[in-house]
Scaffold this motif. Structure first.
Motif, PDB file in Angstrom:
ATOM      1  N   THR A  24       0.807  -1.217   0.000  1.00  0.00           N
ATOM      2  CA  THR A  24       0.000   0.000   0.000  1.00  0.00           C
ATOM      3  C   THR A  24       0.828   1.248   0.000  1.00  0.00           C
ATOM      4  O   THR A  24       0.318   2.345   0.169  1.00  0.00           O
ATOM      5  N   ASP A  25       2.101   1.056  -0.141  1.00  0.00           N
ATOM      6  CA  ASP A  25       3.002   2.200  -0.033  1.00  0.00           C
ATOM      7  C   ASP A  25       2.641   3.291  -1.005  1.00  0.00           C
ATOM      8  O   ASP A  25       2.555   4.469  -0.654  1.00  0.00           O
ATOM      9  N   LYS A  26       2.359   2.941  -2.210  1.00  0.00           N
ATOM     10  CA  LYS A  26       2.118   3.971  -3.217  1.00  0.00           C
ATOM     11  C   LYS A  26       0.707   3.887  -3.789  1.00  0.00           C
ATOM     12  O   LYS A  26       0.039   4.889  -4.000  1.00  0.00           O
ATOM     13  N   ASP A  27       0.289   2.679  -4.064  1.00  0.00           N
ATOM     14  CA  ASP A  27      -0.991   2.527  -4.765  1.00  0.00           C
ATOM     15  C   ASP A  27      -2.159   2.635  -3.782  1.00  0.00           C
ATOM     16  O   ASP A  27      -2.006   2.375  -2.588  1.00  0.00           O
ATOM     17  N   PRO A  28      -3.294   2.944  -4.282  1.00  0.00           N
ATOM     18  CA  PRO A  28      -4.497   2.878  -3.450  1.00  0.00           C
ATOM     19  C   PRO A  28      -4.837   1.442  -3.122  1.00  0.00           C
ATOM     20  O   PRO A  28      -4.553   0.551  -3.916  1.00  0.00           O
ATOM     21  N   HIS A  29      -5.397   1.230  -1.961  1.00  0.00           N
ATOM     22  CA  HIS A  29      -5.634  -0.150  -1.546  1.00  0.00           C
ATOM     23  C   HIS A  29      -7.022  -0.602  -1.892  1.00  0.00           C
ATOM     24  O   HIS A  29      -8.001   0.113  -1.694  1.00  0.00           O
ATOM     25  N   PRO A  30      -7.125  -1.765  -2.405  1.00  0.00           N
ATOM     26  CA  PRO A  30      -8.431  -2.287  -2.768  1.00  0.00           C
ATOM     27  C   PRO A  30      -9.238  -2.641  -1.514  1.00  0.00           C
ATOM     28  O   PRO A  30      -8.647  -3.027  -0.496  1.00  0.00           O
ATOM     29  N   PRO A  31     -10.524  -2.465  -1.572  1.00  0.00           N
ATOM     30  CA  PRO A  31     -11.369  -2.712  -0.388  1.00  0.00           C
ATOM     31  C   PRO A  31     -11.229  -4.125   0.139  1.00  0.00           C
ATOM     32  O   PRO A  31     -11.320  -4.325   1.359  1.00  0.00           O
ATOM     33  N   VAL A  32     -10.998  -5.066  -0.738  1.00  0.00           N
ATOM     34  CA  VAL A  32     -10.889  -6.454  -0.269  1.00  0.00           C
ATOM     35  C   VAL A  32      -9.792  -6.564   0.766  1.00  0.00           C
ATOM     36  O   VAL A  32      -9.951  -7.178   1.828  1.00  0.00           O
ATOM     37  N   LEU A  33      -8.685  -5.958   0.445  1.00  0.00           N
ATOM     38  CA  LEU A  33      -7.549  -6.055   1.332  1.00  0.00           C
ATOM     39  C   LEU A  33      -7.851  -5.363   2.657  1.00  0.00           C
ATOM     40  O   LEU A  33      -7.568  -5.888   3.745  1.00  0.00           O
ATOM     41  N   VAL A  34      -8.454  -4.181   2.518  1.00  0.00           N
ATOM     42  CA  VAL A  34      -8.767  -3.406   3.723  1.00  0.00           C
ATOM     43  C   VAL A  34      -9.661  -4.230   4.650  1.00  0.00           C
ATOM     44  O   VAL A  34      -9.412  -4.318   5.865  1.00  0.00           O
ATOM     45  N   ASP A  35     -10.644  -4.879   4.047  1.00  0.00           N
ATOM     46  CA  ASP A  35     -11.535  -5.725   4.839  1.00  0.00           C
ATOM     47  C   ASP A  35     -10.785  -6.793   5.595  1.00  0.00           C
ATOM     48  O   ASP A  35     -10.987  -6.991   6.795  1.00  0.00           O
ATOM     49  N   ARG A  36      -9.929  -7.427   4.851  1.00  0.00           N
ATOM     50  CA  ARG A  36      -9.192  -8.537   5.473  1.00  0.00           C
ATOM     51  C   ARG A  36      -8.355  -8.044   6.633  1.00  0.00           C
ATOM     52  O   ARG A  36      -8.300  -8.660   7.699  1.00  0.00           O
ATOM     53  N   VAL A  37      -7.685  -6.927   6.382  1.00  0.00           N
ATOM     54  CA  VAL A  37      -6.807  -6.417   7.421  1.00  0.00           C
ATOM     55  C   VAL A  37      -7.612  -6.054   8.666  1.00  0.00           C
ATOM     56  O   VAL A  37      -7.225  -6.359   9.798  1.00  0.00           O
ATOM     57  N   ARG A  38      -8.745  -5.431   8.389  1.00  0.00           N
ATOM     58  CA  ARG A  38      -9.550  -5.031   9.546  1.00  0.00           C
ATOM     59  C   ARG A  38     -10.036  -6.254  10.314  1.00  0.00           C
ATOM     60  O   ARG A  38      -9.998  -6.299  11.542  1.00  0.00           O
TER      61      ARG A  38
END
Lengths: 982, 194
Positions: A919-933
């Motif tokens: 996620t350093d540069k690119d926008p993060h896809p919601p799927v990933l955000v969900d998983r992380v959360r």
């Protein structure tokens, strides 16, 4: 006074007697003393001197003592010194001349010494026998009554005669030369003296057949005469044979060579059974070459001795003049082509000398024409010839005039005769006996030989038109360069177009024709012979083939091509064949290799083999094109593969001298070695089980050679190894070295890759090599290897082993200490004890894995597993090197999401890092955000875990905002970040 | 012939320059050598080419030396003749004629073709008891001081080469070929019996 004086006289008489007695006693004593001394003296020269003194005393001074001391003298035969033995032989000769009766006592000793292996002694005996043969002949003739001992002695002498005559074919040149000299003496002894014989005044023993009584008990005159004839035959034959043997051998070699080449051409298509034949041929070829050189080198000395002997014979026995002159003629036009320039010069000089001495002989008058032309050809000046010409006596002069007249007559007749002849040209072989010019034949006509007949036949055919045709025809067959021999023997034709020259030319042609068994003369003599034999067979069954006519040299050498040669014909001298022109079919004698070869010792065999190889290699240029080149290559490589040793070095040097052009030979060599190793070849098949060592050595030799050469054409190494039929472990080692060479990494690796792809049966071995490089300490090597491995990874069949290897290495990290498989240099630099992980060693275990990660995302799970089990040091390193591969995976990777889902316990930091990277540069896809959360909620209580996805988080909903704020307040940097993202 | 020395004769026309130079050199190298002339007289250069000094073979080198000193010391010192004869008289007393020598040799080296012919003619004419073989080799050497020195070196090389072998008769042809290739001069060779 009176009485006294009387007594005085008497006493004087007695005293005289006494004196002579003491004198003889003193000689006796002296001899005894000398002999005793001689047996004790140490120095050879002293013994020789003593013996010489004894010889003087008992042979010349007191011959009556000879018998007394003979045995004592003969005892010195066992002396170790060569010189003493030679002195003894001298003594025997002298003694026998003085008293032939002792022959029967000494002949056995001579016989023994002839059989000894001391070369100078044998030669001395041969020369002595030349004299003793005459002595013994005379002695047998004069013997009043035949006794058994005389017969035995004569048998002994004859036995020795046969032995010595056989030596004319000896390997030792000295023996040949001396044996020629002996044959000369035998011929002179066994022929009749004529009034024209010129015998040197100095020679003491005059023996000829005239002295043998017709009714002798033991000696049969006719038989002896025949023996003499046979000896002359041998000698004249030898004069020609020196030449024919080398020519024959060479023509034979030519055929061997071509057989050899043919074999090898076939061989290329069907490697296997034929190899042995080819190799045998080449071995024979080498031994052939050996004997050819020896034969070639021997010629000139023997030839000259032979000429000397023949001349002496002709001078002493003029009845042989015709044959002698003719053999000189033949020799002159057929000088052995093997002689060097100076040898030719020596031989010609010698020949000139002998011809001049023949010219002086009164019996040579009939041959003056031939001798003078020969002399002119040999470069003698007119004055020299004139000086040597004897004054002709009246009768001879008249005879000569008669002949001239006849010749003139012939000239007149010629113009009429010519046209009709020309029409008859097609019937070249039909004899025109009656037609001729040769009507008033000279007295010698009976002895006219084939050459004379052919010459006479030819002389009228040499019309300008015919000659021009001949010249034009032979133009085609001229060699490109002038042979040295021709250059040496060529003398400008002074009297071109004259009758004399035409005559000479016809004679030259006739000589050549007869030598090739062609021409009218040959046919005619052949017919005569048949008639004679038939007649003789009728007359006397026993004497078939022994008539003097039968042994005319130019006639008997009928060479049988193919088919078996009757054994009695074999003894007869071979005919000189034509060296040029090449179109004349060359008659070849049945050639037995075994008869001209002898076993060589190991060292000379090796050097000869080496030289043969050198020659084959050097002839590279001549064989540039097509099949010949490949045959040559085949021979060379087969030789090297079979015999090895120095040959290998030779071939290797040859190949490396010009790599660009000789790569083919290198490959051929490898294949040949492989064929031997696999036993596709008769030679090795019979031997013990084939060994890979030779093949291995060959391959590694070549590869190592290429490895060590900095400036080679790079393609060759990979070509060699790719085309080699089998890669040995040693070759793999060389390849490894090659791959690690800084300038050749890329090439090496590509070669390796090719090997893996193209050699399925060994792919795992090569793959191992390649994979080993992926953990190499050198950056370049490693990177290239990883790049290549990744390419290979695309192949389904290789995917599994590669991954297994990568994981295997990855799991090393679980161990407490770095395993021994890792490159040791790092151990040393990292830690002297070699016990602990350093950053470098850790990285080494990871490189391949990380390289594969972007290609196969599944592998990431394993990393997480390992990660949880490793030490903090290692973890830190892992996190540090993760960036590139993870970026390569991309954040859409389902496997990555899966990892985040199933994050093993303890791998949270890893996940954080991964997410952070992603996620350093690119926008993060919601799927990933969900998983992380989710993860955050379920397992990780650390809010920092969420930071990478913070921007994504806010959009989803106010979850645990309190906590977030709490943390962000506490971490000013985070706040800033937070603010920024909002 | 390794066990005994080769008996060598070096022959030129007058037994003064070429054969003596070689005699000198070879005997220093330890060869068993003798030198001869083959001409009818001993000829030495005189004041002009048409006026050579001619001596009998019986004249000693010493007598020749004194004679030449008396005739023109300056001239004969300058052209090196006196020096040459001086050397000769220290080797042997007088020139020898090959034709009158009864000794036998294993190897005869001649220094020009004419000498070679004369030697062969002489050998042919002498028919002796107990004949033995002899090798006659000719190397052309011009009759001057420098060439004589070079010639002596060549003859020495040749003799060394030929005395190495055990069986001269058998190897001589090959060795001479080798020698000829090395010295780059045409040589003549034959075997004679006498």
């Amino acid at each position: 006074m009176d009485t006294e004086s009387r007594r005085c006289t008497a006493s004087q008489f007695f005293m005289e007697e006494e004196q002579s007695a003491t004198e003889s006693l003193s000689t006796y004593d002296r001899v005894v003393e000398l002999l005793n001394q001689a047996s004790l003296l140490q120095k050879d020269t002293q013994r020789v001197n003593n013996l010489k003194l004894v010889q003087e005393l008992i042979v010349h001074k007191e011959p009556n003592l000879l018998d007394n001391f003979l045995d004592e003298m003969l005892a010195f035969q066992s002396d170790r010194s060569t010189d003493v033995k030679k002195t003894l032989v001298n003594f025997i000769e002298d003694a026998c001349k003085k008293d032939p009766d002792i022959l029967e006592k000494v002949i056995g000793n001579l016989c023994l010494m002839l059989g000894s292996d001391v070369v100078p002694v044998v030669k001395k005996v041969i020369l002595t026998m030349a004299t003793l043969y005459k002595v013994s002949l005379q002695w047998v003739c004069k013997a009043k009554k035949m006794s058994e001992t005389i017969e035995q002695t004569w048998d002994y002498v004859n036995q020795m005669k046969r032995d010595i005559i056989e030596m004319i074919d000896s390997d030792n040149e000295g023996f040949r030369t001396h044996s020629i000299k002996f044959v000369e003496a035998v011929i002179i002894a066994l022929s009749r003296k004529t009034p024209e014989s010129i015998v040197p005044a100095s020679s003491q023993i005059q023996v000829s057949l005239d002295q043998v009584p017709e009714t002798h008990e033991l000696l049969k005159v006719k038989k002896l005469e025949e023996e003499g004839e046979a000896a002359l035959e041998t000698l004249l034959g030898f004069m020609g044979s020196v030449h024919i043997s080398s020519v024959n051998l060479m023509s034979c070699m030519g055929s061997v060579m071509s057989v050899c080449l043919c074999c090898s051409v076939n061989l290329m298509s069907c490697m296997g059974s034929v190899t042995s034949v080819c190799l045998c041929c080449s071995v024979n070829l080498m031994s052939c070459m050996g004997s050819v050189t020896s034969v070639c080198l021997c010629c000139s000395v023997n030839l000259m001795t032979c000429m000397g002997s023949v001349t002496t014979i002709a001078r002493q026995r003029p009845q042989f003049m015709a044959r002698v002159v003719q053999s000189f003629e033949t020799l002159h036009v057929n000088l052995p082509p093997t002689l060097s320039k100076s040898q030719v010069a020596s031989v010609r000089k010698n020949m000139k000398l002998h011809m001049l001495s023949l010219l002086r002989h009164p019996a040579a008058v009939d041959f003056h024409a031939q001798i003078t032309t020969l002399l002119t050809d040999l470069g003698a000046t007119q004055t020299e010839v004139m000086k040597a010409m004897p004054k002709e006596d009246v009768s001879r002069k008249r005879k000569a005039e008669e002949k001239q007249l006849a010749a003139k007559k012939a000239k007149v007749q010629q113009p009429d005769a010519t046209p009709s002849r020309e029409e008859e040209d097609d019937y070249g072989m039909t004899p025109f006996v009656g037609l001729g010019v040769s009507a008033p034949k000279p007295t010698e006509s009976l002895k006219q030989t084939a050459i004379d007949i052919s010459a006479e036949d030819l002389i009228h055919r040499l019309t300008p038109q015919n000659v021009a045709d001949l010249v034009l025809l032979s133009m085609v067959m001229l060699p490109d360069t002038m042979p040295a021999q021709f250059q040496a023997t060529y003398t400008p034709i002074a009297a071109a177009g004259t009758q004399a020259q035409i005559k000479h030319l016809s004679r030259l042609l006739a000589t050549q024709l007869t030598a090739a068994n062609l021409g009218k003369g040959y046919a005619e003599i052949q017919q005569q012979l048949k008639k004679q034999t038939a007649q003789q067979a009728e007359e006397d069954d026993v004497e078939v083939g022994t008539s003097p006519k039968h042994v005319i040299q130019t006639v008997v050498g009928v060479v049988v091509l193919g088919g078996s040669v009757p054994s009695d014909e074999f003894k007869k001298p071979p005919l000189p064949v034509l060296a040029q022109p090449p179109s004349v079919p060359r008659k070849t004698r049945a050639f037995k290799l075994s008869s001209v070869t002898q076993t060589l010792d190991r060292a000379s065999m090796d050097t000869m083999a080496l030289r043969a190889l050198e020659r084959i290699l050097l002839s590279e240029k001549s064989g540039k094109s097509g099949e010949f080149a490949s045959a040559q290559m085949k021979i060379a490589t087969s030789l090297v593969a079979q015999f090895g040793g120095q040959l290998k070095d030779e071939l290797q040097n040859f190949i490396f001298a010009d790599l660009r052009n000789r790569a083919e030979i290198a490959l051929a060599w490898i294949y040949q070695e492989y064929a031997n190793f696999q036993g596709y070849n008769l030679v090795t098949a019979s031997a013990e089980k084939p060994n890979v060592a030779s093949y291995d050595e060959c391959l590694t030799r070549l590869l190592n050679g290429l490895l060590e050469r900095p400036d080679q054409r790079e393609g060759l190494f990979s070509r060699l190894i790719l085309e080699a039929p089998y890669i040995t472990p040693n070759a793999i080692q060389v390849l490894k070295k090659y791959c690690q060479d800084e300038t050749r990494i890329y090439l090496g690796m590509t070669t390796l890759k090719e090997l893996i792809v193209k050699r399925p049966c060994m792919k795992l071995e090569f793959l191992d090599v390649l994979l080993d490089f992926t953990s190499h300490e050198k950056n370049d090597v490693r990177n290239t290897a990883i790049r290549v491995t990744k390419k290979l990874h695309e192949r389904k069949d290789l995917e599994e082993p590669i991954e297994r290897y990568a994981l295997y290495y990855l799991k090393y990290l679980l161990q407490s200490q770095p395993p021994a498989e890792l490159p040791t240099t790092i151990h040393v630099t990292g830690d002297a004890a070699g016990g602990s992980w350093t950053e470098d060693t850790i990285k080494l275990c990871l490189y391949l894995y990380l390289g594969l990660l972007p290609v196969n995302h599944k592998l990431i799970h394993e990393l997480a597993n390992v990660y949880t089990g490793t030490k903090p040091d290692i973890k830190r390193t892992i996190l540090r090197v993760l960036e590139t591969p993870v970026k390569g995976m991309g954040m859409d990777s389902p496997e990555l999401l899966l990892l985040v889902d199933n994050c093993p316990k303890g791998a949270e930091t890893l996940i954080t890092r991964i997410i952070h990277i992603l996620t350093d540069k690119d926008p993060h896809p919601p799927v990933l955000v969900d998983r992380v959360r989710d993860l955050y909620h379920k397992r990780v209580s650390d809010v920092r875990f969420l930071i990478p996805v913070l921007t994504g988080l806010s959009k989803v909903g106010p979850v645990s905002d309190v906590l977030l704020t709490y943390y962000f307040v506490l971490r000013p940097t985070n706040i800033l970040l937070c603010v920024k993202s909002y | 012939m390794s066990d005994r020395k080769l008996k060598i004769a070096v022959i030129c026309s007058s037994n003064q320059n070429r054969s003596m130079e070689a005699h000198n050199f070879l005997s220093k190298k330890g060869f068993q050598v003798r030198s001869f002339g083959s001409g009818t007289h001993v000829k030495l250069p005189g004041p002009s080419p048409q006026l050579p000094n001619i001596y009998d073979f019986n004249t000693t080198y010493d007598e020749m030396y004194r004679d030449l000193v008396a005739k023109d010391k300056q001239l004969y010192t300058q052209n090196g003749i006196l020096h040459m004869i001086d050397r000769n008289r220290r080797i042997k007393s007088r020139p020898e004629r090959f034709q009158s020598c009864k000794d036998r040799f294993d190897l005869i080296v001649t220094c020009e073709e004419r000498v070679y012919d004369q030697v062969l003619e002489d050998i042919e004419s002498k028919e002796r008891e107990n004949p033995e073989s002899v090798h006659v080799v000719n190397i052309d050497i011009q009759d001057n001081h420098e060439e004589a020195v070079i010639g002596a070196f060549m003859i020495c090389d040749l003799c060394a080469l030929l005395s190495e072998t055990d069986d001269l008769d058998n190897d001589v042809d090959e060795l001479l070929q080798e020698f000829e290739a090395k010295c780059q001069r045409p040589i003549l060779h034959t075997v004679a019996f006498y």
